[in-house]
Scaffold this active site. Structure first.
Site, PDB file in Angstrom:
ATOM      1  N   ASN A  36       2.153  -2.679   3.738  1.00  0.00           N
ATOM      2  CA  ASN A  36       1.073  -1.630   3.454  1.00  0.00           C
ATOM      3  C   ASN A  36       0.431  -1.073   4.797  1.00  0.00           C
ATOM      4  O   ASN A  36      -0.854  -0.868   4.859  1.00  0.00           O
ATOM      5  CB  ASN A  36      -0.208  -2.505   2.800  1.00  0.00           C
ATOM      6  CG  ASN A  36       0.158  -3.129   1.565  1.00  0.00           C
ATOM      7  OD1 ASN A  36       0.845  -2.364   0.760  1.00  0.00           O
ATOM      8  ND2 ASN A  36       0.142  -4.411   1.209  1.00  0.00           N
ATOM      9  N   SER A 173      -3.182  -0.840  -6.592  1.00  0.00           N
ATOM     10  CA  SER A 173      -2.053  -1.302  -5.509  1.00  0.00           C
ATOM     11  C   SER A 173      -0.571  -1.360  -6.199  1.00  0.00           C
ATOM     12  O   SER A 173       0.201  -1.292  -5.291  1.00  0.00           O
ATOM     13  CB  SER A 173      -2.388  -2.884  -5.400  1.00  0.00           C
ATOM     14  OG  SER A 173      -2.505  -3.672  -6.480  1.00  0.00           O
ATOM     15  N   ASP A 198     -12.821  -1.935  -4.900  1.00  0.00           N
ATOM     16  CA  ASP A 198     -12.067  -2.111  -4.101  1.00  0.00           C
ATOM     17  C   ASP A 198     -11.459  -1.372  -3.245  1.00  0.00           C
ATOM     18  O   ASP A 198     -10.575  -0.600  -4.044  1.00  0.00           O
ATOM     19  CB  ASP A 198     -11.090  -3.261  -4.790  1.00  0.00           C
ATOM     20  CG  ASP A 198     -10.295  -4.173  -3.872  1.00  0.00           C
ATOM     21  OD1 ASP A 198      -9.775  -3.660  -2.880  1.00  0.00           O
ATOM     22  OD2 ASP A 198      -9.875  -5.103  -4.240  1.00  0.00           O
TER      23      ASP A 198
HETATM   24  C1  LIG Z   1      -6.499  -4.126  -4.408  1.00  0.00           C
HETATM   25  C2  LIG Z   1      -6.362  -5.551  -3.353  1.00  0.00           C
HETATM   26  N1  LIG Z   1      -7.499  -6.156  -3.265  1.00  0.00           N
HETATM   27  C3  LIG Z   1      -7.544  -7.076  -2.333  1.00  0.00           C
HETATM   28  C4  LIG Z   1      -6.653  -7.740  -1.995  1.00  0.00           C
HETATM   29  C5  LIG Z   1      -6.611  -8.764  -1.002  1.00  0.00           C
HETATM   30  O1  LIG Z   1      -6.543  -8.466   0.332  1.00  0.00           O
HETATM   31  P1  LIG Z   1      -5.894  -9.406   1.451  1.00  0.00           P
HETATM   32  O2  LIG Z   1      -4.426  -8.975   1.682  1.00  0.00           O
HETATM   33  O3  LIG Z   1      -6.812  -9.062   2.664  1.00  0.00           O
HETATM   34  O4  LIG Z   1      -6.140 -10.834   1.097  1.00  0.00           O
HETATM   35  C6  LIG Z   1      -5.307  -6.878  -2.029  1.00  0.00           C
HETATM   36  C7  LIG Z   1      -4.106  -7.336  -1.257  1.00  0.00           C
HETATM   37  O5  LIG Z   1      -2.940  -7.506  -1.901  1.00  0.00           O
HETATM   38  C8  LIG Z   1      -5.332  -5.794  -2.675  1.00  0.00           C
HETATM   39  O6  LIG Z   1      -4.238  -4.996  -3.039  1.00  0.00           O
END
Ligand SMILES: Cc1ncc(COP(=O)(O)O)c(C=O)c1O
Length: 381
Positions: A36, A173, A198
C-alpha cells in the site's frame, strides 16, 4: 501445553488448508504489486533525512510510556496540530496503528443507546471495535445509500433514542471503489448522526493536496476521519480527526489510547515529514494517476476488466484454490501479487488484489497484465 491440547489448533489449520484458506508468511519478493506504499514514501530519502535529523536533535525512538504518563512527547503534539490543520479537523489524535485507532474509536464513542450502521465491506478493524462497543450495530448493502437511511429510520421507528453512526471507507481496501460520501454525510446530518470515514486508502492519494476524499466535508462537525500512516504516507500509525470534545473524551475513555505505550516519537517525526511531502510533491500523485490510467487501459484491453478508478484493482476469480494458484503463477513470473480470500472478502469472491504504487513502471505493468491474462486463461478463466 499437552500434545492433545495443541492438536485442536493443528486440526483448525488443517481445515483451513482444505478450504485453501490457510495463511502463511511469505518473504518479500518480486515486483511490488501488493504493497500500500502508493506514493513510494516507505523508502524515500526525504523521510530518511528527516529521521536522521530528528535523531540528531535528540528525538527518541521509544516514548517510554502511555501518552497520559511520560510517553507524551512534544513531537506527537506537533504532528497532531499539523494534521488537524491539514485535514480540517478541530483535533487530531495520533495512534500507533489504524487497527488500534478504529478499535478505540468504535469501542469508545458510540454509546449504549446508539446505532452503528456500517457498510458490509467495512474493514476488520472497524468490526473489532464494534464487537467491543455497547451500541447496537447493523451491516448494510455496499454503498447503498437507501439501505443506510432505512437502517437508521427503522431503528428510530423501533424506539432508538441515541445517535446513529455511519461507518464507511472512502476507498474500499479490497475493491478499490469509493463510498458516496456527500450523500452519506447528508443522511447522517439529517438524522442527527455522525459519519466516520476511514481514509486509509485515500489519504495522500485523493482529494485536494492528497488530504483525502472527506476533505470536501471538512466543515461538518459530525464527520470524523481516520488517516492511516502506513499506506501512502509510507510509515505507521493513524491520525484520527474529530471534534475537540470527542478528542478529550477519547483521552479519558479510549482504552487503546490510555493503556498503551505511545507511538515512537521518531515515527511521529517521520509522519510530519510525510505530510509535508504529500503537500509539496503533487507530482507523485500525478505520476500515480498516470500509472493508474495505464493499468486501466491494460486491464481493459488484455483482460476485459473494468478499472476500479483507484490504485486498488481487484481481479475476482471466485474460487479460493484458483486464486491461490494464479497468484503463485504470477509470483513465479516475478510479480508480487497476492490472493485475497474469505473471510477477508465475502465467500465466493476470492481475488487477486493488484495494488498500484510508484514502485513500478509502465513496462512492468504491461508485462504483469500480459502474464495475468495468460495465468487466468491457463487456469480455466
Ligand atoms: C480500511 C483500513 N482501515 C484500517 C486499516 C488498519 O490500518 P493499520 O495498517 O495502520 O493498522 C487498514 C489496513 O489494512 C485498512 O485497509
Amino acid at each position: 501445553m499437552t500434545v492433545t491440547a495443541l492438536a485442536r489448533y493443528e486440526a483448525t489449520l488443517a481445515g483451513l488448508e482444505r478450504k485453501s484458506r490457510l495463511r502463511t508468511l511469505a518473504p518479500r519478493q518480486g515486483i511490488d504489486f501488493s504493497s500500500n506504499d502508493y506514493l513510494s514514501l516507505a523508502n524515500c530519502s526525504r523521510i530518511a533525512k528527516a529521521l536522521t535529523a530528528a535523531i540528531e536533535r535528540g528525538i527518541p525512538a521509544g516514548s517510554g510510556g502511555s501518552r497520559l504518563l511520560r510517553g507524551n512527547h512534544w513531537v506527537h503534539e506537533a504532528l497532531e496540530a499539523e494534521a488537524a490543520m491539514m485535514f480540517g479537523a478541530e483535533r487530531v489524535l495520533y495512534f500507533g496503528s489504524g487497527f488500534s485507532a478504529n478499535v478505540a474509536l468504535f469501542s469508545t464513542l458510540p454509546q449504549r443507546d446508539d446505532l452503528i450502521v456500517h457498510d458490509e465491506l467495512i474493514h476488520a478493524s472497524v468490526r473489532e471495535g464494534i464487537l467491543a462497543s455497547k451500541a447496537e450495530s447493523v451491516a448494510v448493502a455496499h454503498n447503498d445509500i437507501a439501505s443506510f437511511e432505512a437502517a437508521i429510520d427503522h431503528w428510530r421507528a423501533d424506539g432508538g433514542i441515541g445517535s446513529p453512526w455511519i461507518a464507511v471507507e472512502s476507498i474500499y481496501s479490497m475493491d478499490g471503489d469509493r463510498a458516496p460520501l456527500a450523500a452519506l454525510a447528508e443522511v447522517a446530518a439529517s438524522r442527527g448522526g455522525y459519519l466516520i470515514v476511514d481514509e486509509a486508502h485515500a489519504t495522500g492519494v485523493f482529494g485536494p493536496g492528497g488530504r483525502g476524499l472527506a476533505s470536501e466535508l471538512r466543515s461538518q462537525s459530525n464527520v470524523l476521519t481516520l488517516h492511516t500512516c502506513g499506506k501512502a504516507l509510507g510509515l505507521s500509525g493513524a491520525l484520527m480527526g474529530l471534534p475537540d470534545v470527542l478528542a478529550r473524551y477519547m483521552v479519558n475513555r479510549a482504552r487503546n489510547f490510555i493503556y498503551s505505550t505511545a507511538p515512537s516519537p521518531l515515527m511521529a517525526a517521520g509522519v510530519r515529514e510525510a505530510l509535508q511531502i504529500i503537500g509539496d510533491e503533487p507530482e507523485r500523485r500525478e505520476r500515480l494517476d498516470a500509472l493508474r490510467d495505464f493499468l486501466g487501459d491494460q486491464l481493459r484491453s488484455k483482460l476485459s476488466i473494468t478499472p476500479s478508478g483507484s490504485p486498488i484493482q481487484p481481479v475476482i476469480v471466485g474460487d479460493n484454490a484458483r486464486a491461490v494458484r494464479i497468484a503463485a503463477r504470477l509470483q513465479n513470473d516475478g510479480f508480487d501479487i497476492r490472493a485475497i480470500r474469505p473471510p477477508t472478502v465475502p465467500d465466493g469472491t476470492a481475488r487477486l488484489r493488484i495494488s498500484l504504487t510508484l514502485n513500478v513502471n509502465k513496462a512492468q505493468i504491461a508485462a504483469m497484465a500480459s502474464r495475468l491474462a495468460v495465468a487466468l486463461e491457463k487456469d480455466g478463466a
